[in-house]
Design an enzyme around this catalytic site. Structure first.
Site, mmCIF file in Angstrom:
data_model
loop_
_atom_site.group_PDB
_atom_site.id
_atom_site.type_symbol
_atom_site.label_atom_id
_atom_site.label_comp_id
_atom_site.label_asym_id
_atom_site.label_seq_id
_atom_site.Cartn_x
_atom_site.Cartn_y
_atom_site.Cartn_z
ATOM 1 N N GLY A 94 -25.652 57.035 73.144
ATOM 2 C CA GLY A 94 -26.030 58.296 73.786
ATOM 3 C C GLY A 94 -27.356 58.808 73.247
ATOM 4 O O GLY A 94 -28.255 58.037 72.912
ATOM 5 N N SER A 95 -27.439 60.129 73.122
ATOM 6 C CA SER A 95 -28.715 60.765 72.789
ATOM 7 C C SER A 95 -29.227 60.408 71.405
ATOM 8 O O SER A 95 -30.406 60.620 71.118
ATOM 9 C CB SER A 95 -28.581 62.280 72.906
ATOM 10 O OG SER A 95 -28.165 62.606 74.216
ATOM 11 N N THR A 96 -28.349 59.911 70.506
ATOM 12 C CA THR A 96 -28.851 59.549 69.183
ATOM 13 C C THR A 96 -29.875 58.425 69.291
ATOM 14 O O THR A 96 -30.732 58.262 68.426
ATOM 15 C CB THR A 96 -27.712 59.094 68.246
ATOM 16 O OG1 THR A 96 -27.008 58.018 68.863
ATOM 17 C CG2 THR A 96 -26.737 60.221 67.962
ATOM 18 N N PHE A 97 -29.813 57.662 70.393
ATOM 19 C CA PHE A 97 -30.752 56.566 70.576
ATOM 20 C C PHE A 97 -32.161 57.085 70.880
ATOM 21 O O PHE A 97 -33.144 56.360 70.779
ATOM 22 C CB PHE A 97 -30.269 55.647 71.704
ATOM 23 C CG PHE A 97 -31.031 54.356 71.800
ATOM 24 C CD1 PHE A 97 -30.794 53.317 70.909
ATOM 25 C CD2 PHE A 97 -32.013 54.182 72.777
ATOM 26 C CE1 PHE A 97 -31.507 52.144 70.987
ATOM 27 C CE2 PHE A 97 -32.727 53.002 72.856
ATOM 28 C CZ PHE A 97 -32.474 51.970 71.956
ATOM 29 N N LYS A 98 -32.262 58.395 71.260
ATOM 30 C CA LYS A 98 -33.571 58.968 71.580
ATOM 31 C C LYS A 98 -34.509 58.890 70.377
ATOM 32 O O LYS A 98 -35.738 58.904 70.533
ATOM 33 C CB LYS A 98 -33.419 60.420 72.039
ATOM 34 C CG LYS A 98 -32.785 60.520 73.427
ATOM 35 C CD LYS A 98 -32.421 61.935 73.781
ATOM 36 C CE LYS A 98 -31.690 61.965 75.131
ATOM 37 N NZ LYS A 98 -31.060 63.282 75.367
#
Lengths: 486, 459
Positions: free
Chosen positions: A215-219
């Site tokens: 999810g957004s942690t990959f941003k």
């Protein structure tokens, strides 16, 4: 008659010769084959004849041995079985070994030639030195904070020391007591069947062997790739991104969970977790450079050993632009283990350099003298030092005034990133709540801990709030424990 | 074979023993000290391996063994002073090693202690040894009791049929808490009978009968009768008592002694044919024996069936685990064999813990014992003595071959005691009597000629 007595004597000599030749056949020529027969219990009897070496956390054994009085004499016991199960694994007389019990089996069971100063002596005398110990890098307080934080909910925590790669905590929940599998007999078999049939999969090591959409942690990866590749030079510059953002080449509109993402800068996008902006940036960086960046962080590597093998985290290398857009925000086929995401946080915290994570610091003989020490190695450079510095600033803003305020610690600088990963058919499953972060004590030269938390069955509240609500408090507890026991 | 007549009627004067031949009692005493020392060290080593300190009754054990050996030595010194000096030390060493191996296996089977009983039986054996050596001044006295011997042997072998079978074989008598195998004693009695019968009838056996083919001759019923009776006896033992080993032993003993007496290959041929017929019939028809043959052909069949390793497979594992040098006394796992580990399979413990080196030494000790028996037979001047010595030596040789070959997978396994080594009271006692007889025979054989007339008629 003399002659016939002689003949009889020669006949008996012939019988003796036949016996001797046959005995030599059994004891020398065919000995190895008999020894390797699976029905031959001797290797097992010998293996369990002495207490097994211990696995140490903070210098104290978390394992033990019990004299069962059976043929296979010593059975494994675990002082805090469920807490350390993802680290120790089990040592079973019925089902073999797993994790550190497996990786360091030669030392623990006493067969490692390094245990003796005179290996040849043991070879000759057929004796065995006692089992050696495996000293882990874990810190009990950190491990306990993580275990308590998950509180039995499905999920996992991985915490590493960014500067060294030492794994400080490795928790998978729900867990199980590996001591149930130690011995032999019907009870052990029943426990094995029950644990394997349990829908909560207590024996699955979620921290190392389960991959989740990050999810957004990959941003964080996407942002670092954008800075390194020069696609974004000013993190505060507006990105001219519409909200919602139409995925390139399709009519699908990608929405945001919150508001204020229209035309946001990359700094704001990280701070408030704007899907639209980061998806667009990922597409601008391009497939090749995104894949290279992911690889540098440790994705698409199935060779990682800590010393147990770690599942491969995935970032696709052959995608259409709309798939790349989704992959850049940790969806589509992007999958990561909790340890992998801890490495992402650690890379930012450590100035861009990733240290190879490891769980066993050293192995020792019974008297404490060292057999082998794990060298600290560098896995690679994930981003340039300048980029890492920028990313640190962005992650600190997330905690100070963004989506991850629950991770803030007094008297410490904390950088983090929330994540909420959709999954299941039509994204129908309860989203996975993520939080990755690192923390530096006031006055300390560098961050002492990087952590990744994933909670599978977080509250049904959608959006980035669940990352902050369910996962960030656990990460904070883990970081506090790591900073205070420093 | 063309000079058959001359050979059978030969007066056979052996070379006169050298009058200056040393009697060898000093050598015997030295060897005995060595045998006792080795056994005591073995005993101490087993204690050390088990508990880490020396066993407390170690002194008593050493004293008892030394006293027994000394007693036997004194009997030989005063009553059979020309006896072969190797016989007694070999017997003491094998018996001592047997005690060590049983003591070692006792550690692994806390419920069943065997060493104490074996020690008492060994003491009884030594007492009987002394009695035989002291009481029997001339072996030729036994010749007179040939038919009494065979009657007693038959009686001893038939009695167990009346008792319940143990482990599928009717060879035990259980009485007042003790159990023994009468068949063991019958071996000696049969050897005495065969020797006496063949010494008296060997001319008739060698010469009479119609020639039917080349060198084979058909024998007249008068001579053939007893031989067929023995064959029937062997088969009877097999069928009634299901004791393949003893049957094989009796038959082999008879064929060997018959050959020694007559020198006719034809007897061997007939013996082999009869043995093959009997073995085939029994091997096919009798399930107990049939199973043994199957085990021998494929020792791992039970593993492949998923029932775990059988006894023979465990025995082979045990030998293989020993390798060249062995695991060391007390460090092996031969107790995995389970049932009969101390008796029929005791050699596996020797193989696993003493290795190929130790096992070869033990087998060579047996070879030496047997060869000294044959040597006495060669040196003796009377046909009865020669045949008896040959017979007794052959009993030991056949027994060692049958059981050692059985537990190492060379031939089908048959229950039989390893002489001196295996647990079993009747076996140990019998073996001591055999050694006593060999001592007596070798004494008479080596006694200088002038003394012959003085010794004649005594006993």
């Amino acid at each position: 008659m003399i002659r016939y007595i002689r003949w009889c004597a020669w006949f008996c000599a012939l019988l003796l010769l036949a016996l001797l030749v046959n005995v030599a056949r059994v004891q020398v020529w065919e000995a190895a084959a008999y020894g390797a027969n699976p029905a031959n219990k001797r290797p097992a009897v010998q293996r369990y004849a002495e207490p097994r070496g211990e696995i140490l956390v903070d210098g104290k054994p978390v394992t033990g041995s019990r004299d069962s009085g059976q043929l296979l004499r010593y059975e494994r016991t675990y002082a805090d079985g469920p807490l350390y199960a993802p680290v120790t694994g089990f040592s079973s007389q019925t089902y073999g070994t797993s994790f550190v019990e497996r990786a360091e089996d030669a030392v623990l069971s006493g067969t490692d030639p390094g245990l003796s100063a005179f290996p040849l002596w043991y070879e000759l005398s057929r004796g065995r030195p006692g089992g050696g110990n495996a000293v882990t890098t874990l810190r009990a307080a950190v491990q306990r904070a993580a275990y308590r934080g998950l509180g039995g909910k499905r999920g996992a925590v991985a915490a590493v020391e960014p500067a060294t790669g030492r794994i400080l905590a490795l928790v998978s929940s729900p867990s199980y007591d590996p001591g149930l599998l130690s011995g032999t007999g019907a009870k052990v078999k029943a426990a094995w069947r029950r644990l394997n049939a349990d829908p909560a999969k207590p024996m699955l090591n979620r921290a190392l062997r389960e991959t989740y959409p990050p999810g957004s942690t990959f941003k964080i990866v996407t942002a670092a790739a954008a800075l390194d590749s020069g696609v974004v030079t000013d993190v505060d510059a507006p990105t001219e991104t519409p909200d919602p953002y139409p995925l390139p080449g399709t009519s699908t509109l990608l929405p945001n969970a919150g508001t204020g993402c229209q035309d946001a800068s990359m700094a704001e996008a990280v701070q408030f977790s704007c899907n639209t902006v980061m998806a667009k940036i990922g597409v601008r960086v391009g497939l090749r450079r995104m894949a290279e960046a992911a690889d540098r962080f440790g994705f698409n590597d199935d060779g990682l050993r800590v010393p147990s093998w770690v599942s491969r985290s995935n970032f696709d290398t052959d995608m259409s632009p709309d798939q790349l857009a989704l992959s850049s925000i940790g969806q589509f086929n992007t999958k990561a283990t909790p340890l992998q995401m801890a490495m992402v946080a650690a890379a930012v915290a450590n100035g861009g350099e990733i240290k190879t994570p490891y769980l066993v610091d050293r192995t020792t003989r019974g008297d404490g003298s060292q057999v082998r020490r794990t060298d600290q190695r560098t896995l690679g450079r994930a981003m340039s030092p300048a980029t890492a510095l920028r990313m640190q600033e962005l992650m600190v803003k997330v905690v100070e005034n963004g989506t991850g305020r629950n991770a803030a610690i007094k008297d410490a600088q904390v950088g983090g990133k929330t994540g909420t990963a959709q999954h299941g058919v039509g994204n129908a499953g309860t989203p996975y709540a993520w939080f990755i972060s690192w923390a530096r004590a006031k006055g300390a030269p560098q961050p002492a801990v990087a952590v990744a938390v994933v909670v599978e069955d977080a509250s049904a509240v959608r959006g980035d709030i669940s990352g902050n609500g369910a996962a960030a408090p656990i990460a904070r507890a883990v970081m506090e424990a790591a900073l205070s026991t420093r | 074979m063309t000079a058959l007549t001359a050979r059978v009627t030969e007066p056979a004067p052996p070379p006169p023993p050298d009058a200056r031949t040393p009697k060898g009692r000093g050598i015997e005493l030295t060897l005995l000290a060595g045998a006792v020392l080795i056994s005591v060290l073995g005993h101490l080593y087993v204690g050390l391996a088990d508990t880490g300190h020396l066993p407390r009754p170690g002194g008593r054990y050493a004293g008892g063994l030394a006293a027994a050996a000394l007693l036997a030595h004194l009997a030989v010194r005063f009553r059979a002073s020309y006896a072969d000096p190797l016989l007694l030390p070999i017997a003491v060493l094998l018996n001592g090693l047997g005690l060590v191996l049983i003591q070692r296996l006792d550690l692994a089977t806390p419920g069943e202690s065997g060493a104490g009983d074996q020690l008492r039986w060994s003491a009884l054996g030594v007492v009987l040894f002394v009695l035989v050596v002291a009481g029997l001044r001339d072996h030729r006295a036994l010749q007179k009791y040939a038919y009494l011997s065979v009657a007693a042997a038959l009686a001893l072998m038939l009695v167990p049929v009346l008792f319940p079978a143990v482990n599928g074989a009717h060879i035990w008598i259980r009485f007042a808490g003790l159990s023994f195998q009468p068949g063991e004693f019958a071996k000696i009695l049969l050897a005495v009978f065969f020797a006496a019968y063949l010494a008296a009838n060997r001319t008739a056996l060698a010469l009479t009968g119609r020639r039917i083919f080349w060198k084979l001759r058909l024998l007249p019923g008068r001579v053939l009768g007893p031989i067929l009776a023995i064959w029937l006896l062997s088969v009877g033992v097999l069928v009634l008592e299901r004791d393949l080993g003893t049957s094989l032993l009796f038959f082999g003993l008879f064929v060997i002694m018959l050959f020694t007496a007559t020198g006719r290959i034809g007897w061997i041929a007939i013996g082999l044919v009869l043995a093959a017929l009997g073995a085939y019939a029994v091997g096919t028809l009798e399930p107990h024996v049939h199973g043994r043959v199957d085990d021998w052909l494929n020792p791992f069949a039970s593993i492949e069936r998923g029932e775990g390793p059988g006894q023979l497979a465990q025995s082979l594992f045990s030998f293989a685990a020993g390798g060249l040098l062995g695991a060391g006394l007390g460090h092996g796992q031969s107790f995995l064999i389970g049932f009969a580990a101390k008796s029929d399979f005791v050699l596996a413990t020797a193989g696993e813990e003493l290795g190929l080196v130790g096992l070869t030494a033990i087998l060579l000790l047996y070879g030496l014992l047997v060869s000294r028996g044959f040597r006495a037979g060669l040196a003796l001047r009377d046909p009865f003595g020669r045949l008896l010595a040959t017979g007794l030596a052959s009993i030991i040789a056949l027994q060692v071959f049958v059981i050692a070959g059985g537990v190492t997978g060379l031939i089908p396994l048959t229950g039989m005691a390893m002489p001196f080594l295996a647990q079993g009271g009747s076996s140990v006692v019998t073996n001591w009597i055999i050694v006593a007889l060999l001592v007596r025979l070798s004494d008479n054989a080596r006694r200088p000629r002038p003394a012959e007339s003085a010794g004649e008629g005594a006993g």
